[in-house]
Design an enzyme around this catalytic site. Structure first.
Site, PDB file in Angstrom:
ATOM      1  N   ARG A 245       0.834  -1.202   0.000  1.00 30.70           N
ATOM      2  CA  ARG A 245       0.000   0.000   0.000  1.00 30.70           C
ATOM      3  C   ARG A 245       0.867   1.250   0.000  1.00 30.70           C
ATOM      4  O   ARG A 245       2.050   1.216   0.356  1.00 30.70           O
ATOM      5  CB  ARG A 245      -0.900   0.021   1.240  1.00 30.70           C
ATOM      6  CG  ARG A 245      -1.841  -1.174   1.348  1.00 30.70           C
ATOM      7  CD  ARG A 245      -2.646  -1.089   2.650  1.00 30.70           C
ATOM      8  NE  ARG A 245      -3.599  -2.176   2.779  1.00 30.70           N
ATOM      9  CZ  ARG A 245      -3.345  -3.326   3.405  1.00 30.70           C
ATOM     10  NH1 ARG A 245      -2.147  -3.534   3.943  1.00 30.70           N
ATOM     11  NH2 ARG A 245      -4.276  -4.253   3.489  1.00 30.70           N
TER      12      ARG A 245
ATOM     13  N   LYS B 128      -1.790  -2.145   8.114  1.00 32.39           N
ATOM     14  CA  LYS B 128      -2.874  -1.590   8.930  1.00 32.39           C
ATOM     15  C   LYS B 128      -2.789  -2.117  10.363  1.00 32.39           C
ATOM     16  O   LYS B 128      -2.434  -3.257  10.593  1.00 32.39           O
ATOM     17  CB  LYS B 128      -4.230  -1.959   8.319  1.00 32.39           C
ATOM     18  CG  LYS B 128      -4.486  -1.292   6.973  1.00 32.39           C
ATOM     19  CD  LYS B 128      -5.854  -1.673   6.437  1.00 32.39           C
ATOM     20  CE  LYS B 128      -6.151  -0.951   5.130  1.00 32.39           C
ATOM     21  NZ  LYS B 128      -7.488  -1.308   4.574  1.00 32.39           N
TER      22      LYS B 128
ATOM     23  N   HIS C 260      -2.550   2.685  -5.870  1.00 34.92           N
ATOM     24  CA  HIS C 260      -3.489   1.588  -5.662  1.00 34.92           C
ATOM     25  C   HIS C 260      -3.735   0.814  -6.949  1.00 34.92           C
ATOM     26  O   HIS C 260      -3.993  -0.401  -6.911  1.00 34.92           O
ATOM     27  CB  HIS C 260      -4.811   2.113  -5.097  1.00 34.92           C
ATOM     28  CG  HIS C 260      -5.457   1.147  -4.140  1.00 34.92           C
ATOM     29  ND1 HIS C 260      -4.886   0.797  -2.933  1.00 34.92           N
ATOM     30  CD2 HIS C 260      -6.609   0.431  -4.219  1.00 34.92           C
ATOM     31  CE1 HIS C 260      -5.664  -0.071  -2.309  1.00 34.92           C
ATOM     32  NE2 HIS C 260      -6.711  -0.321  -3.072  1.00 34.92           N
TER      33      HIS C 260
ATOM     34  N   ARG D  65      -1.126  -1.639  -7.070  1.00 36.19           N
ATOM     35  CA  ARG D  65      -1.440  -2.740  -6.141  1.00 36.19           C
ATOM     36  C   ARG D  65      -2.409  -3.714  -6.815  1.00 36.19           C
ATOM     37  O   ARG D  65      -2.228  -4.935  -6.742  1.00 36.19           O
ATOM     38  CB  ARG D  65      -2.050  -2.155  -4.864  1.00 36.19           C
ATOM     39  CG  ARG D  65      -2.412  -3.171  -3.786  1.00 36.19           C
ATOM     40  CD  ARG D  65      -2.721  -2.422  -2.493  1.00 36.19           C
ATOM     41  NE  ARG D  65      -3.468  -3.202  -1.522  1.00 36.19           N
ATOM     42  CZ  ARG D  65      -2.939  -4.066  -0.669  1.00 36.19           C
ATOM     43  NH1 ARG D  65      -1.629  -4.288  -0.685  1.00 36.19           N
ATOM     44  NH2 ARG D  65      -3.683  -4.717   0.208  1.00 36.19           N
TER      45      ARG D  65
ATOM     46  N   HIS E 100      -4.128  -8.749   3.290  1.00 38.06           N
ATOM     47  CA  HIS E 100      -5.578  -8.742   3.460  1.00 38.06           C
ATOM     48  C   HIS E 100      -5.961  -9.538   4.706  1.00 38.06           C
ATOM     49  O   HIS E 100      -5.370 -10.575   4.993  1.00 38.06           O
ATOM     50  CB  HIS E 100      -6.275  -9.355   2.237  1.00 38.06           C
ATOM     51  CG  HIS E 100      -6.275  -8.447   1.040  1.00 38.06           C
ATOM     52  ND1 HIS E 100      -6.404  -8.912  -0.258  1.00 38.06           N
ATOM     53  CD2 HIS E 100      -6.172  -7.098   0.941  1.00 38.06           C
ATOM     54  CE1 HIS E 100      -6.375  -7.895  -1.095  1.00 38.06           C
ATOM     55  NE2 HIS E 100      -6.231  -6.788  -0.391  1.00 38.06           N
TER      56      HIS E 100
ATOM     57  N   TYR F 101     -10.129  -9.936  -7.309  1.00 39.98           N
ATOM     58  CA  TYR F 101      -9.167  -9.994  -8.408  1.00 39.98           C
ATOM     59  C   TYR F 101      -9.371 -11.211  -9.293  1.00 39.98           C
ATOM     60  O   TYR F 101      -8.944 -11.227 -10.435  1.00 39.98           O
ATOM     61  CB  TYR F 101      -7.737  -9.962  -7.855  1.00 39.98           C
ATOM     62  CG  TYR F 101      -7.444  -8.692  -7.106  1.00 39.98           C
ATOM     63  CD1 TYR F 101      -7.302  -7.491  -7.786  1.00 39.98           C
ATOM     64  CD2 TYR F 101      -7.343  -8.686  -5.722  1.00 39.98           C
ATOM     65  CE1 TYR F 101      -7.054  -6.307  -7.095  1.00 39.98           C
ATOM     66  CE2 TYR F 101      -7.089  -7.513  -5.021  1.00 39.98           C
ATOM     67  CZ  TYR F 101      -6.948  -6.338  -5.725  1.00 39.98           C
ATOM     68  OH  TYR F 101      -6.711  -5.176  -5.041  1.00 39.98           O
TER      69      TYR F 101
END
Length: 303
Positions: free
Chosen positions: A149, A173, A244, A247, A270, A279
């Site tokens: 990210r 995150k 992004h 990504r 994730h 995806y």
């Protein structure tokens, strides 16, 4: 009776709720369209007699006609407001809309850059004349080859790169860390950038940020975003040209080359494989495009 109820409702919106004339016209059109649907049914059904199943069948007929989910939901919203009015006036005892849910909006597929276009871009960035050019190429390459990210790239320090293990430590995150492998080409690009930066832009910052601006300060999101947009503009005309998108491009390239979904999930950080599954739809769309272009009978309309 149906038209009378609709007219009373529109008067209520106009005079008691002070809705704009445009909004009132929109409500009227939606309700008359539903009324016309009722009029075409085999049995006579008045508006107070409508049940949830009938509303659902109407919504399904709208979707079958090609109407977008957004438009169908707007029409259902008009019905919902109308039946609230009938409840208020005690024309009905229960609204049929209580158990009716509109169709989900179709999420747009992630945009990505074709592998051939990324190869062209990375080839153009592979022979830097200055440390700044080496940095720019390494940033684009790192996004594409690791799928990290924007915030994760900005936060990287030199110490996070392990050339011995051929990996980088990424803080994602909620400060969750993961180890992401890098290839030899990526390692060479980072090593060249750091050596050129040391010679041309000595830094006194400790711990040393991996990527710095021309003035030697840690890069920040807006700066990186502008860099990526500029570089992607060389090879694509996508509306979105952001970190992004790179990504998305990483994930799509991995799955197109038969990577396991669970592995891609771990690499991208994730929480759930459900996030990664979008995806698979992207790659399937790409396969359909290739099929239509390549197969001699793909464009034949079979009756």
């Amino acid at each position: 009776m149906r038209q009378e109820l609709i007219d009373d409702f529109l008067d209520y919106l106009t005079h008691e709720r002070a809705y704009s004339s445009h909004t009132v016209v929109s409500y009227g059109n939606d309700l008359r369209e539903f009324d016309a649907y009722l009029a075409n049914l085999e049995s006579v059904i008045e508006l107070p007699q409508v049940d949830a199943d009938l509303v659902r069948r109407w919504a399904m007929s709208l979707m079958a006609s090609g109407m977008k989910a957004t438009s169908v939901n707007r029409k259902l919203s008009s019905l919902r407001t109308f039946y609230k009015y009938l409840l208020k006036k005690r024309v009905i005892g229960v609204s049929p809309m209580q158990s009716v849910h509109g169709p989900k909006k179709k999420k747009p597929l992630p945009q990505f850059v074709r592998e051939a276009d990324m190869d062209c871009l990375l080839d153009a960035l592979s022979v830097p004349a200055t440390w700044c050019e080496a940095r720019d190429g390494a940033i684009v390459q790192l996004f594409y080859e690791t799928g990290i990210r924007l915030s994760e790239l900005v936060g990287l320090d030199e110490a996070d790169v392990d050339f011995g293990r051929m990996a980088i430590k990424v803080t994602g995150k909620r400060n969750k860390q993961r180890i992401v492998p890098i290839g030899q080409g990526m390692a060479d690009s980072l090593r060249m950038y750091l050596e050129m930066r040391k010679d041309q832009c000595p830094l006194a910052v400790l711990p040393s940020p991996l990527f710095v601006t021309d003035r030697g300060l840690r890069v920040y999101p807006g700066w990186v975003y502008r860099l990526v947009r500029r570089e992607l503009s060389r090879v694509v005309t996508l509306k979105k040209r952001s970190p992004h998108v790179l990504r998305h491009t990483f994930a799509t390239a991995m799955l197109n080359n038969e990577a396991e979904l669970e592995a891609v999930k771990e690499l991208m950080g994730h929480e759930s494989v459900a996030t990664t599954q979008i995806y698979t739809h992207t790659t399937f769309e790409e396969l359909k495009k290739v099929y239509k272009q390549a197969h001699p009978r793909a464009s034949i309309n079979h009756k």
